[in-house]
Design a protein around this motif. Structure first.
Motif, short mmCIF file in Angstrom:
data_model
loop_
_atom_site.label_atom_id
_atom_site.label_comp_id
_atom_site.label_asym_id
_atom_site.label_seq_id
_atom_site.Cartn_x
_atom_site.Cartn_y
_atom_site.Cartn_z
N VAL A 165 2.14 -71.61 107.38
CA VAL A 165 3.08 -72.76 108.20
C VAL A 165 3.35 -74.01 107.26
CG1 VAL A 165 2.82 -74.56 110.02
CG2 VAL A 165 1.99 -72.31 110.30
N ILE A 166 2.51 -74.52 106.35
CA ILE A 166 2.82 -75.55 105.47
C ILE A 166 3.90 -75.11 104.57
CG2 ILE A 166 1.88 -77.00 103.79
CD1 ILE A 166 -1.02 -76.74 105.57
N VAL A 167 3.40 -73.99 103.60
CA VAL A 167 4.43 -73.71 102.69
C VAL A 167 5.87 -73.29 103.28
CG1 VAL A 167 5.13 -71.75 101.25
CG2 VAL A 167 2.65 -72.84 101.29
N ASP A 168 6.05 -72.76 104.51
CA ASP A 168 7.36 -72.53 104.98
C ASP A 168 7.96 -73.71 105.40
OD1 ASP A 168 7.13 -69.74 104.70
OD2 ASP A 168 6.61 -69.51 106.83
N GLY A 169 7.18 -74.62 106.15
CA GLY A 169 7.55 -75.90 106.29
C GLY A 169 8.33 -76.69 105.06
N TYR A 207 10.67 -79.39 106.31
CA TYR A 207 9.71 -79.85 107.45
C TYR A 207 8.38 -80.26 106.88
CZ TYR A 207 7.71 -80.17 112.02
OH TYR A 207 6.75 -80.60 112.90
N LEU A 208 8.26 -81.40 106.62
CA LEU A 208 7.09 -81.85 105.80
C LEU A 208 5.71 -82.07 106.82
CD1 LEU A 208 9.06 -83.98 103.00
CD2 LEU A 208 8.35 -81.55 102.93
N LEU A 209 5.95 -82.46 107.86
CA LEU A 209 4.84 -82.85 108.65
C LEU A 209 3.52 -82.07 108.68
CD1 LEU A 209 4.66 -85.10 110.33
CD2 LEU A 209 5.14 -84.03 112.48
N PRO A 210 3.59 -80.77 108.48
CA PRO A 210 2.60 -79.86 108.51
C PRO A 210 1.90 -80.44 106.90
CG PRO A 210 4.06 -78.68 108.96
CD PRO A 210 4.79 -79.75 108.77
N ASN A 242 8.60 -77.66 93.62
CA ASN A 242 8.05 -76.48 93.05
C ASN A 242 7.63 -75.38 94.09
OD1 ASN A 242 8.89 -76.97 90.14
ND2 ASN A 242 7.27 -78.58 90.50
N ILE A 243 7.81 -75.75 95.23
CA ILE A 243 7.23 -74.87 96.15
C ILE A 243 7.58 -73.35 96.01
CG2 ILE A 243 8.92 -75.08 98.21
CD1 ILE A 243 5.06 -75.09 98.51
N GLN A 244 8.78 -73.18 95.68
CA GLN A 244 9.32 -71.68 95.53
C GLN A 244 8.44 -71.16 94.58
OE1 GLN A 244 11.58 -71.05 97.65
NE2 GLN A 244 12.06 -73.26 97.82
N GLN A 245 7.65 -71.85 93.57
CA GLN A 245 7.10 -70.97 92.42
C GLN A 245 5.49 -70.53 93.03
OE1 GLN A 245 6.61 -73.35 88.81
NE2 GLN A 245 8.69 -73.74 88.73
N LEU A 246 5.18 -70.84 94.10
CA LEU A 246 3.91 -70.32 94.62
C LEU A 246 3.90 -68.81 95.15
CD1 LEU A 246 1.10 -70.91 95.45
CD2 LEU A 246 1.89 -71.73 97.77
#
Lengths: 511, 181
Positions: free
Chosen positions: B18-22, B27-30, B70-74
Motif C-alpha cells: 500500500v505504501i509503495v504503490d501510494g 499518494y503519500l499519506l500511507p 527512487n521508489i521505482q528502484q525498490l
C-alpha cells in the motif's frame, strides 16, 4: 575450556535462537562458569546502551513537522512525476574543501573609500532595480530593543541567493552595528538549499553565508545586505532572529575589542523565489596547454555565475592553481568577477565565480576573458633545509639561485614560529610553498599575513612568518619537541604567475 | 489509522504494498503515517550518529526525498523498511562526514559548530570509541531494536558478520566502561 562460540551468547540474550537451541545453550550455561562470566561482561554494555536509549528525548513533533512539509510540497510531487533533474557534474567528488577567495585587483594604487562608495551604490542599486522590476519585495518591518532599531527593508530571492537588506540604527548613540555571523548571534530558520552536494540537499541553514556592509555617511546607521542560501520552495517564510550586534571599527569591520550588544530582534519574512536561467556550455578551452572545461553559466536576477573545472595536475610539472582576473563580456559590457569559491576532489578543481547580474540585459553570446593563471611548480622544485636550533641565527641556504635566510626560530606555547626571508635576487617566482617537519612528521603549518596583491606581475614575496603547531607531536606521538636538533624546512615548490591571457566566446542557447 | 482502512479496501495487499504503490501514485499519506509510527526508532538512530535534532531532521528529510524519488528502484516491496533504513543510515553517515570536515575547517576560523545536546555526552562518548562498522550495528541493535536478520538486510552484510560486529562492539564498549571506572 569451553568450546561454545561466545558470539552465540548475543543471540541467547536477544531471543533470536530457536527454542531447542535456546534450551540447549541454557543448560550449558548453567554448568559453565566461563560462559556465565562472559554473559555478565556482555550485559554491562547492553544495560548502558538500553539506559541511554531510554534517555534520548524524541521531540514530539519530529516526524509530524517533516510530514507536513512533504504533504504540502507541490514541488516534490512534480518531481515524482517528472523524475528528478539532477544538477550533478559528470564526475564524483570524493572530498570537499570549500574555500572562499576574493578576486584581486590589478590597479597600481587603490583608493578604498571611493571604491567602496561606488561599489555600495552599485550593490544597493541592483536591489532597488530588482524590486522595481518586480523581482523582490519591500518589507520595511522594524523592531526596537536595547535602544537599537533594526529594520528589514527588502528581500530579493532567486535560485542562487536570498538577499536581505537591513538597516541598524543606534537610537541613543553614534555607533555603527552589524549582527554577528554565528548561529547564536543571528539565527535563521527556513528551508534552504544546502551547498554541499550537486543534487538537492535540504538543509536548515542556521547561519548565513556572508554580508556586505554598504557605505553610508551617518555615524549611527549601518546598512547591510545579508546573503542567505536560496530557499527550497518557490515561496516560503523565513525567520531571522538577531541576538548579538558588534560595533564596526574605523575600517568598517567587526570590532572584537568592544563588548557586543545583546538583544532580541526577530522577524518573519515572506520570500518569493525567482528562476535563474542555466546555460550548459560544456566546452573545453586551453590555457597555456592546460585543459579547462567551461561547464555552465547561470544568469539569475541577483547574480551571474560561471562554473568551470580543471585537473590541477596535468602532467606539466606544476599544479594549476587559479585563473586570474576573469571577466565576462556580453552585449559590449564587461562584468568583473566579484567573488569566487572552489571545491576540490580527486585532483579536480571546480570553480564558481559570481559576477554582477545581467538578468535584464541578457546577451546571446558571452565572452570569457582572463589575464593569466597562477601555478605551483613541483617538478625539480623541492628542497629541504635542516634547522639547527643549537646554533645561532640567522642561518641561510640557497634555493634556485636565491638566498633563503632563517632569521629566528621561537617556541612559544606549543607553537614553532619561524621568521624567514627570501632574497628574490632572481625574481623567478612570486612566492614559496613551505612545509615544516619534525623528523619525518609534517606539522600543521600556517603562513601568516597574506599580502593583498594588486599586480601579480611585479609581486615577489620576500618575508614569511611561519607558524607550526607542536601539539600533535606531544599528543599523538609522545615526542619531546624541546629536542632541538630535528626540525626541517621543506620547500614543496614555488608559485608563479603566468601572463597567458585569452578571450573565448560562447553561444548561450536555451537548454 | 488510515493505513488500516486502506488495507481493508485492498484486501490481500500488505502494508508495504500500500505504501509503495501510494508513493508511486503520488499518494503519500500511507508513507507519512508509517513514518509517524516509527518516530522513536528513526530519531534514535539519527541521534546516535549525529547528536543533535537539527541534523537528524535534515538526514530524515533527505531520506524521505530519496525514497520518494527512487521508489521505482525498490525490487521487492516487502523489503521496504530495510530499504528506507539503509538510505537513512547513508544520509546519517554523509552528514556526519560533512560535519566532521566542517569541524576541521572551522577550527582554523574559530567559527562555532553545532554542539551536542545536553545530557547524553556519555552515550556519544562511548559510541565514538567504537569502530565505524561496529558502531552502526550496535546502534541498529540496541538503540533501535532491529533484529540481527533485519540488520543484515539493511546493511547488506551476512548475518554472521552482524553477530561478530555486535560482539566486538560490546567488548570494546565494556573495555571503555571499565577503563572509565
Amino acid at each position: 575450556m569451553c568450546s561454545i562460540n561466545k558470539e552465540e551468547l548475543i543471540s541467547y540474550l536477544d531471543g533470536s535462537l530457536e527454542e531447542s537451541e535456546y534450551k540447549n545453550l541454557k543448560a550449558h550455561i548453567e554448568n559453565c562458569i566461563e560462559c556465565q562470566i562472559e554473559l555478565g561482561y556482555l550485559k554491562k554494555p547492553i544495560d548502558l546502551l538500553e539506559d541511554c536509549n531510554r534517555n534520548i528525548n524524541v521531540p514530539i513533533d519530529f516526524v509530524a513537522n517533516l510530514n507536513e512539509k512533504i504533504l504540502l510540497d507541490k514541488d516534490l510531487k512534480a518531481r515524482i512525476s517528472k523524475g528528478s533533474r539532477r544538477l550533478s557534474a559528470g564526475f564524483l567528488v570524493a572530498s570537499l574543501i570549500i574555500v572562499l577567495m576574493v578576486t584581486t585587483f590589478a590597479y597600481e594604487t587603490f583608493d578604498f573609500i571611493n571604491w567602496w562608495k561606488s561599489n555600495s551604490l552599485k550593490e544597493s542599486t541592483v536591489i532597488e532595480e530588482l524590486i522595481n522590476m518586480g523581482y523582490g519585495d519591500i518589507i520595511e518591518e522594524t523592531v526596537v530593543d536595547n535602544d537599537i532599531k533594526i529594520t528589514v527593508n527588502s528581500v530579493v530571492a532567486d535560485d542562487l541567493n536570498t538577499l536581505v537588506l537591513i538597516t541598524v540604527e543606534d537610537l541613543k548613540g553614534d555607533k555603527k552595528y552589524i549582527p554577528g555571523y554565528t548561529a547564536e548571534e543571528t539565527l535563521i530558520k527556513g528551508r534552504f538549499i544546502g551547498r554541499y552536494s550537486n543534487h538537492l540537499s535540504l538543509a536548515k541553514r542556521r547561519d548565513y553565508r556572508g554580508g556586505y556592509t554598504l557605505y553610508n555617511e551617518e555615524d549611527n546607521i549601518t546598512k547591510r545586505i545579508l546573503y542567505l542560501y536560496p530557499i527550497y520552495p518557490e515561496m516560503d517564510t523565513i525567520y531571522i532572529s538577531f541576538n548579538k550586534l558588534y560595533t564596526l571599527d574605523e575600517f568598517y569591520v567587526m570590532d572584537f575589542n568592544k563588548i557586543p550588544v545583546e538583544g532580541n530582534w526577530s522577524f518573519e519574512i515572506p520570500v518569493k523565489k525567482y528562476k535563474a536561467e542555466t546555460y550548459r556550455i560544456d566546452e573545453e578551452i586551453f590555457i597555456d596547454g592546460n585543459l579547462v572545461l567551461v561547464e555552465e553559466i547561470i544568469i539569475a536576477p541577483t547574480v551571474t555565475k560561471l562554473i568551470y573545472r580543471y585537473k590541477e595536475n596535468q602532467d606539466h610539472g606544476y599544479l594549476l592553481e587559479n585563473i586570474m582576473n576573469i571577466s565576462l563580456i556580453g552585449k559590449g559590457i564587461e562584468y568583473k568577477g566579484k567573488i569566487g569559491g572552489y571545491t576540490v576532489g580527486q585532483n579536480i578543481r571546480r570553480v564558481e565565480i559570481d559576477f554582477e547580474s545581467m538578468y535584464f540585459n541578457r546577451p546571446k553570446n558571452l565572452s570569457i576573458k582572463f589575464d593569466g593563471y597562477t601555478r605551483r611548480m613541483i617538478e625539480n622544485a623541492s628542497a629541504t633545509f635542516k634547522l639547527d636550533l643549537e646554533k645561532s641565527f640567522p642561518q641561510s641556504f640557497d634555493y634556485m639561485g636565491n638566498t633563503i635566510t632563517v632569521e629566528s626560530v621561537q617556541m612559544i606555547d606549543e607553537e614553532l614560529i619561524i621568521s624567514l626571508k627570501d632574497s628574490q635576487d632572481k625574481e623567478l617566482y612570486q612566492s614559496l610553498d613551505f612545509e615544516i617537519y619534525h623528523l619525518d612528521i609534517p606539522l600543521l603549518t600556517v603562513i601568516e599575513g597574506n599580502d593583498v596583491i594588486y599586480d601579480y606581475k611585479s609581486y615577489y614575496k620576500t618575508s614569511y612568518t611561519i607558524k607550526s603547531s607542536l601539539r600533535d607531536l606531544t599528543e599523538d606521538y609522545g615526542l619531546d619537541p624541546s629536542d632541538k636538533t630535528t626540525f626541517a624546512i621543506h620547500i614543496r615548490g614555488y608559485n608563479q604567475y603566468i601572463d597567458a591571457g585569452g578571450t573565448y566566446k560562447f553561444k548561450l542557447s536555451d537548454n | 489509522m488510515k493505513i488500516r482502512s486502506l488495507l481493508r479496501q485492498s484486501k490481500d495487499k500488505t502494508i508495504e504494498s500500500v505504501i509503495v504503490d501510494g508513493i508511486s501514485k503520488n499518494y503519500l499519506l500511507p508513507f507519512t503515517d508509517w513514518l509517524e509510527g516509527r518516530r522513536d526508532k528513526l530519531y534514535k538512530i539519527g541521534w546516535s550518529f549525529l547528536g543533535n535534532s537539527h541534523d537528524v531532521e535534515d538526514a530524515l528529510h533527505n531520506t524521505i526525498i530519496k525514497v520518494i524519488e527512487n521508489i521505482q528502484q525498490l525490487k521487492e516491496k516487502r523489503y521496504f523498511e530495510t530499504w528506507v533504513i539503509a538510505i537513512y543510515i547513508n544520509e546519517c553517515r554523509s552528514l556526519l562526514r560533512i560535519r566532521k570536515k566542517e569541524e576541521i575547517k572551522n577550527s582554523f576560523d574559530d567559527i562555532q559548530v553545532t554542539s551536542i545536546e545536553g545530557s547524553l555526552m556519555e552515550l556519544e562518548y562511548y559510541l565514538n570509541t567504537l569502530d565505524e562498522n561496529n558502531r552502526e550495528v550496535i546502534i541498529l541493535k540496541y538503540i533501535s531494536g532491529y533484529s540481527q536478520e533485519e540488520i543484515a538486510e539493511i546493511l547488506q552484510i551476512p548475518i554472521g558478520t552482524v553477530k561478530s560486529r555486535i560482539y566486538r562492539g560490546l567488548q570494546a564498549l565494556r573495555k571503555s566502561i571499565t577503563e572509565e571506572g
